[in-house]
Scaffold this active site. Structure first.
Site, PDB file in Angstrom:
ATOM      1  N   ASP A 330     -31.854 -23.317  23.109  1.00 18.36           N
ATOM      2  CA  ASP A 330     -31.783 -24.778  23.131  1.00 18.36           C
ATOM      3  C   ASP A 330     -33.123 -25.369  22.721  1.00 18.36           C
ATOM      4  O   ASP A 330     -33.193 -26.319  21.956  1.00 18.36           O
ATOM      5  CB  ASP A 330     -31.366 -25.278  24.524  1.00 18.36           C
ATOM      6  CG  ASP A 330     -32.264 -24.774  25.641  1.00 18.36           C
ATOM      7  OD1 ASP A 330     -32.932 -23.736  25.461  1.00 18.36           O
ATOM      8  OD2 ASP A 330     -32.297 -25.409  26.709  1.00 18.36           O
ATOM      9  N   ARG A 334     -39.736 -25.665  27.350  1.00 19.47           N
ATOM     10  CA  ARG A 334     -39.658 -25.896  28.798  1.00 19.47           C
ATOM     11  C   ARG A 334     -39.063 -24.682  29.502  1.00 19.47           C
ATOM     12  O   ARG A 334     -38.830 -23.640  28.885  1.00 19.47           O
ATOM     13  CB  ARG A 334     -38.856 -27.165  29.086  1.00 19.47           C
ATOM     14  CG  ARG A 334     -37.378 -27.041  28.811  1.00 19.47           C
ATOM     15  CD  ARG A 334     -36.647 -28.333  29.195  1.00 19.47           C
ATOM     16  NE  ARG A 334     -35.262 -28.262  28.827  1.00 19.47           N
ATOM     17  CZ  ARG A 334     -34.578 -29.257  28.271  1.00 19.47           C
ATOM     18  NH1 ARG A 334     -35.175 -30.399  27.985  1.00 19.47           N
ATOM     19  NH2 ARG A 334     -33.310 -29.098  27.998  1.00 19.47           N
ATOM     20  N   ASP A 335     -38.793 -24.849  30.786  1.00 13.52           N
ATOM     21  CA  ASP A 335     -38.309 -23.705  31.560  1.00 13.52           C
ATOM     22  C   ASP A 335     -36.808 -23.497  31.355  1.00 13.52           C
ATOM     23  O   ASP A 335     -36.031 -23.490  32.295  1.00 13.52           O
ATOM     24  CB  ASP A 335     -38.641 -23.909  33.051  1.00 13.52           C
ATOM     25  CG  ASP A 335     -38.142 -25.246  33.578  1.00 13.52           C
ATOM     26  OD1 ASP A 335     -37.559 -26.020  32.772  1.00 13.52           O
ATOM     27  OD2 ASP A 335     -38.322 -25.534  34.773  1.00 13.52           O
ATOM     28  N   GLU A 336     -36.429 -23.348  30.070  1.00 11.20           N
ATOM     29  CA  GLU A 336     -35.057 -22.971  29.711  1.00 11.20           C
ATOM     30  C   GLU A 336     -35.138 -21.862  28.663  1.00 11.20           C
ATOM     31  O   GLU A 336     -35.095 -20.713  28.984  1.00 11.20           O
ATOM     32  CB  GLU A 336     -34.281 -24.174  29.155  1.00 11.20           C
ATOM     33  CG  GLU A 336     -34.055 -25.253  30.193  1.00 11.20           C
ATOM     34  CD  GLU A 336     -32.712 -25.961  30.058  1.00 11.20           C
ATOM     35  OE1 GLU A 336     -31.729 -25.358  29.624  1.00 11.20           O
ATOM     36  OE2 GLU A 336     -32.674 -27.148  30.429  1.00 11.20           O
ATOM     37  N   ASP A 343     -24.950 -25.530  21.828  1.00 14.51           N
ATOM     38  CA  ASP A 343     -25.943 -25.908  20.825  1.00 14.51           C
ATOM     39  C   ASP A 343     -25.760 -25.044  19.578  1.00 14.51           C
ATOM     40  O   ASP A 343     -25.777 -25.530  18.442  1.00 14.51           O
ATOM     41  CB  ASP A 343     -27.368 -25.729  21.371  1.00 14.51           C
ATOM     42  CG  ASP A 343     -27.587 -26.445  22.701  1.00 14.51           C
ATOM     43  OD1 ASP A 343     -26.690 -26.390  23.561  1.00 14.51           O
ATOM     44  OD2 ASP A 343     -28.661 -27.044  22.881  1.00 14.51           O
ATOM     45  N   TRP A 395     -18.792 -25.525  24.507  1.00 12.07           N
ATOM     46  CA  TRP A 395     -19.834 -24.511  24.666  1.00 12.07           C
ATOM     47  C   TRP A 395     -19.176 -23.129  24.485  1.00 12.07           C
ATOM     48  O   TRP A 395     -19.502 -22.407  23.546  1.00 12.07           O
ATOM     49  CB  TRP A 395     -20.511 -24.646  26.039  1.00 12.07           C
ATOM     50  CG  TRP A 395     -21.691 -25.570  26.011  1.00 12.07           C
ATOM     51  CD1 TRP A 395     -23.004 -25.200  26.145  1.00 12.07           C
ATOM     52  CD2 TRP A 395     -21.706 -27.003  25.821  1.00 12.07           C
ATOM     53  NE1 TRP A 395     -23.817 -26.313  26.040  1.00 12.07           N
ATOM     54  CE2 TRP A 395     -23.060 -27.419  25.852  1.00 12.07           C
ATOM     55  CE3 TRP A 395     -20.738 -27.963  25.633  1.00 12.07           C
ATOM     56  CZ2 TRP A 395     -23.440 -28.747  25.688  1.00 12.07           C
ATOM     57  CZ3 TRP A 395     -21.108 -29.287  25.473  1.00 12.07           C
ATOM     58  CH2 TRP A 395     -22.442 -29.673  25.496  1.00 12.07           C
ATOM     59  N   GLU A 604     -34.133 -33.681  21.313  1.00 14.68           N
ATOM     60  CA  GLU A 604     -32.937 -33.487  22.153  1.00 14.68           C
ATOM     61  C   GLU A 604     -32.208 -34.807  22.374  1.00 14.68           C
ATOM     62  O   GLU A 604     -30.986 -34.872  22.322  1.00 14.68           O
ATOM     63  CB  GLU A 604     -33.380 -32.906  23.503  1.00 14.68           C
ATOM     64  CG  GLU A 604     -32.263 -32.698  24.504  1.00 14.68           C
ATOM     65  CD  GLU A 604     -32.755 -32.057  25.788  1.00 14.68           C
ATOM     66  OE1 GLU A 604     -33.951 -32.232  26.118  1.00 14.68           O
ATOM     67  OE2 GLU A 604     -31.963 -31.390  26.456  1.00 14.68           O
ATOM     68  N   HIS A 625     -34.984 -29.518  19.709  1.00 15.04           N
ATOM     69  CA  HIS A 625     -33.603 -29.133  20.013  1.00 15.04           C
ATOM     70  C   HIS A 625     -32.811 -29.295  18.711  1.00 15.04           C
ATOM     71  O   HIS A 625     -32.685 -30.397  18.203  1.00 15.04           O
ATOM     72  CB  HIS A 625     -33.038 -30.136  21.022  1.00 15.04           C
ATOM     73  CG  HIS A 625     -32.758 -29.573  22.366  1.00 15.04           C
ATOM     74  ND1 HIS A 625     -33.742 -29.156  23.214  1.00 15.04           N
ATOM     75  CD2 HIS A 625     -31.586 -29.382  23.031  1.00 15.04           C
ATOM     76  CE1 HIS A 625     -33.180 -28.735  24.349  1.00 15.04           C
ATOM     77  NE2 HIS A 625     -31.869 -28.859  24.249  1.00 15.04           N
TER      78      HIS A 625
HETATM   79  C1  BGC Z   1     -29.891 -27.633  27.413  1.00 13.32           C
HETATM   80  C2  BGC Z   1     -28.872 -28.050  26.394  1.00 13.32           C
HETATM   81  C3  BGC Z   1     -27.578 -27.471  26.845  1.00 13.32           C
HETATM   82  C4  BGC Z   1     -27.247 -28.239  28.086  1.00 13.32           C
HETATM   83  C5  BGC Z   1     -25.900 -28.069  28.655  1.00 13.32           C
HETATM   84  C6  BGC Z   1     -29.534 -28.298  28.687  1.00 13.32           C
HETATM   85  O1  BGC Z   1     -30.396 -28.082  29.714  1.00 13.32           O
HETATM   86  O2  BGC Z   1     -31.188 -27.864  27.004  1.00 13.32           O
HETATM   87  O3  BGC Z   1     -29.217 -28.003  25.114  1.00 13.32           O
HETATM   88  O4  BGC Z   1     -26.566 -27.402  25.926  1.00 13.32           O
HETATM   89  O5  BGC Z   1     -28.226 -28.053  29.082  1.00 13.32           O
HETATM   90  O6  BGC Z   1     -25.471 -29.285  28.880  1.00 13.32           O
END
Ligand code: BGC
Length: 721
Positions: A330, A334-336, A343, A395, A604, A625
């Site tokens: 994504d 950040r912390d993802e 996406d 998704w 994003e 994003h």
């Molecule tokens: C991500 C998105 C992802 C979404 C789900 C987010 O935290 O960064 O890109 O698809 O969560 O809704």
């Protein structure tokens, strides 16, 4: 066979672990190969030279089921006396990001390797990881994907101890499937800023994924400490609250003399670097930014007479590079940094025009399949490091949409064969999960419990304080149920399977959809109904969508779900002019609004930077994003009009649609069957089209179809709209 080697291990806490083996070669080597992988990420060296150039090997996979090993030709690296060292960092496997999966995250740091030497005289020698290896804590004293890396060059190397053999599974070992990650571009800092707060900040001019390379002369103990940011705030101060809990730090403690260093076990998303600590004499020339991404072949180029549009396409390209780091993420900062399926689903076609992303996606689809549950549901991320239990429409559909996109773009049925059962599983899951037959419906409150769908994520018609547009979950889920079922039928037909049952299912879904959803009240509802062929009144629906856009001042309201198909839904239904006006819109919200606000990647949120210069809340605000970058697919396949006639561009349709809002536009696409060019230029009294095709083409200009053999053509057409 790598499986005949032992897993060896050591616990060095937050420090990376250095495994080491010394050995002698006696004879003339014909060839030598090394296979290696780790629980973590590794960097291997033989006699001080790096083995291969794979950054963050062995890559990111659904580790409990799939762990790639790499095989390198090391013939040239060996000499009579050899030191083989492999340093292993935490990587995706053992960093904070996968803490929700203790069965992955709590595995010990471990290495498995086999070096096989073939001598000219036919003799073979094999060196495998075993108790004959030593191990020590490396000078990389801290490492974590989200939090960064610290290297202490001022300390003496730790004392090695014998490595322990550990009983870890080898059943998940697979040979390298994906593209490798490489260092791709070097950026020199454009300027050193002293911010109003008095902080020293380097600007590299491009939001990128990678790290900083340092090169400086220093005293022992001098320390360089760096923080990352994507953007400066409206006062020009350093801002990285949007990284949330990800510390994203680089720290290096110098030895006396010349120091060169770069992090090796993590990556960062940044444009700006703050010098939190640095020796006084440091200058801009001591730093370089290195962009790293999966090594795909560039295949698509778009140029236009409009510089802002060109920047927008560069932004989408950069967001692809920055987020194609073995898995499609994504965001990189950040912390993802997770492989969010939605996406990837919306961006896949753009990705495959820009780059040959076939191998990249095929490998990742292996991870999606590995994470698919028994009941066919597909988790929202793959690998599912957060152990997300739910499954959302648009998704999970990645498992149906992406294999089909790969087939359309590259013409190879392998993607369909490998994923057919998973696609079927997903469609069956939707069938079984629904409250109503032939729709995918769920209880009204399910979104409140965050049990299911994300809706039209980040759409601007969301009620205040919500991330979810007002288009109903049941509408979106039923529309995607139809779409994925349609793609499953097409995939089955391409594979010569009997699809009678699913063809009937698809017909039933469409007819139930039409009976249930009679009115379309949001932009996204119109878009989905048009793009998925669900409305039986396309003219009326397109006219309504067009009206909604115009009444809203040529502005969109769509989010992750509606935006990717918005311009299509308009342009293929007679409203190309409105589509172009949306593309060229520069007032908020629009693609060019971001460009005008200095974006070098896709944001994003449409309002990542608001009109007053303030930011969207830091809890969810990435400036890198790629989702809305999906607009490039429309430019390749509609504005330039390059689309596959048959899968893999065995034949091509070239149906460019010019606009008077741009002087000229050109797309070059290097398909697997050769280079296709489509360029149009507004000239006096009409439009000049310059077309090149390596395969038989159907060329459609001003509604007139011409079947033409491979060649280069100049065609004159009437005035653009
Ligand atoms: C991500 C998105 C992802 C979404 C789900 C987010 O935290 O960064 O890109 O698809 O969560 O809704």
């Amino acid at each position: 066979m790598i499986c005949e080697a032992d897993w060896i291990s050591a616990d060095t806490g937050d420090a990376a672990t250095e495994f080491r083996k010394e050995f002698t070669i006696s004879g003339i080597i014909k060839r030598a190969y090394m296979s290696v992988t780790a629980i973590g990420v590794y960097e291997a060296m033989i006699n001080g030279r790096r083995v291969g150039d794979f950054i963050l090997a062995p890559g990111c996979t659904a580790y409990n089921k799939r762990l790639q090993y790499q095989t390198y030709d090391v013939t040239e690296l060996l000499s009579d006396e050899n030191v083989l060292s492999v340093t292993v960092g935490k990587g995706w496997h053992r960093s904070r990001m996968s803490e929700n999966r203790p069965e992955i995250n709590k595995k010990p740091c471990a290495l498995i390797a086999e070096l096989s030497v073939e001598y000219e005289n036919g003799r073979n020698e094999i060196i495998r990881t075993d108790t004959g290896w030593s191990v020590r804590r490396s000078r990389t004293v801290f490492n974590d994907i989200w939090d960064g890396e610290t290297y202490d060059a001022s300390v003496k190397g730790a004392e090695p101890v014998p490595a322990a053999v550990v009983d870890l599974d080898k059943g998940m070992l697979i040979p390298q499937e994906g593209e490798i990650i490489r260092e791709q571009d070097i950026f020199l800092a454009k300027r050193l800023i002293v911010t109003p707060k008095g902080e020293r900040v380097l600007d590299f001019g491009q939001n990128l994924t990678g790290y900083i390379e340092l090169d400086l002369n220093a005293e022992a103990g001098d320390t360089v400490e760096l923080s990352c940011a994507e953007i400066l705030d409206s006062d020009g101060n350093f801002y990285n609250d949007n990284y949330r809990s990800a510390k994203s730090k680089m720290k290096y403690i110098c030895c006396a003399g010349r120091n060169t260093w770069k992090p090796r076990f993590t990556f960062y998303g940044f444009r700006y670097i703050r010098l939190d600590r640095a020796p006084e004499h440091i200058t801009i020339d001591n730093f370089r930014a290195v962009a790293v991404y999966s090594d795909m072949e560039r295949t698509g180029y778009i140029r236009t007479s409009d510089e802002r549009l060109n920047r927008l396409f560069d932004n989408a390209l950069w967001s692809q590079r920055d987020n194609f780091l073995d898995i499609p993420t994504d965001c990189p900062q950040r912390d993802e940094r997770m492989g969010w399926t939605g996406d990837a689903q919306v961006f896949a076609k753009t990705a495959c025009y820009n780059y040959n992303a076939k191998k990249f996606f095929e490998k990742w689809l292996g991870d999606v399949r590995a994470e698919q549950r028994e009941n066919g549901s597909v988790p929202d991320t793959a690998p599912n490091f957060w152990k997300i239990e739910r499954s959302s429409t648009a998704w999970g559909d990645a498992i149906a949409v992406i294999p089909w996109r790969l087939y359309e773009m590259f013409g190879d049925k392998h993607s369909l064969e490998a994923n057919f059962d998973a696609m079927k599983g997903w469609v069956d899951f939707m069938t079984n999960d629904s409250l109503d037959k032939y729709l995918w419906t769920c209880p009204d409150d399910s979104h409140k419990m965050w049990r299911k769908h994300y809706g039209d994520w980040l759409a601007l018609d969301a009620p205040s304080g919500s991330y979810r547009g007002i288009t109903s979950d049941n509408f979106i889920a039923s529309a995607f149920y139809a779409y994925s079922t349609d793609l499953l039928v097409k995939a089955g037909e391409a594979l010569d399977k009997d699809m009678t049952e699913y063809r009937a299912l698809y017909k039933n879904i469409v007819s139930k959809f039409r009976k249930t959803f009679v009115e379309y009240n949001t932009q996204t509802e119109c878009v989905l109904a048009l793009y998925f062929g669900l409305t039986d009144k396309p003219k009326q629906t397109a006219s309504k969508l067009n009206k909604m856009i115009i009444e809203n001042g040529i502005r969109l309201k769509t989010g992750f779900v509606g935006t990717p198909y918005l311009l299509y839904a308009l342009s293929v239904n007679g409203y190309a002019d409105t589509a172009y006006r949306l593309l060229m819109q520069d007032k908020y919200p629009s693609w060019l609004y971001e460009v005008d606000h200095g974006a070098t990647t896709i944001w994003e949120h449409w309002d990542g930077v608001k009109e007053d210069g303030s930011f969207w809340s830091s809890d969810m605000n990435s400036y890198n994003h790629y989702s809305y970058g999906a607009v490039m697919d429309w430019v390749y396949s509609f504005a330039a009009g390059i689309r596959p006639g048959e899968p893999g561009f065995k034949t091509v349709i070239i149906a460019p649609v010019p606009s008077k809002l741009i002087n000229w536009l050109e797309a070059d696409y290097y398909s697997v069957n050769g280079k296709i060019v489509s360029k149009w230029t507004n000239v006096e009294n009409g439009v000049k089209y310059e077309i090149e095709t390596p395969v038989p083409a159907k060329i459609v200009i001003d509604g007139k179809e011409r079947d033409l053999p491979p060649g280069k053509y100049t065609i004159w057409g009437g005035l653009a709209e």
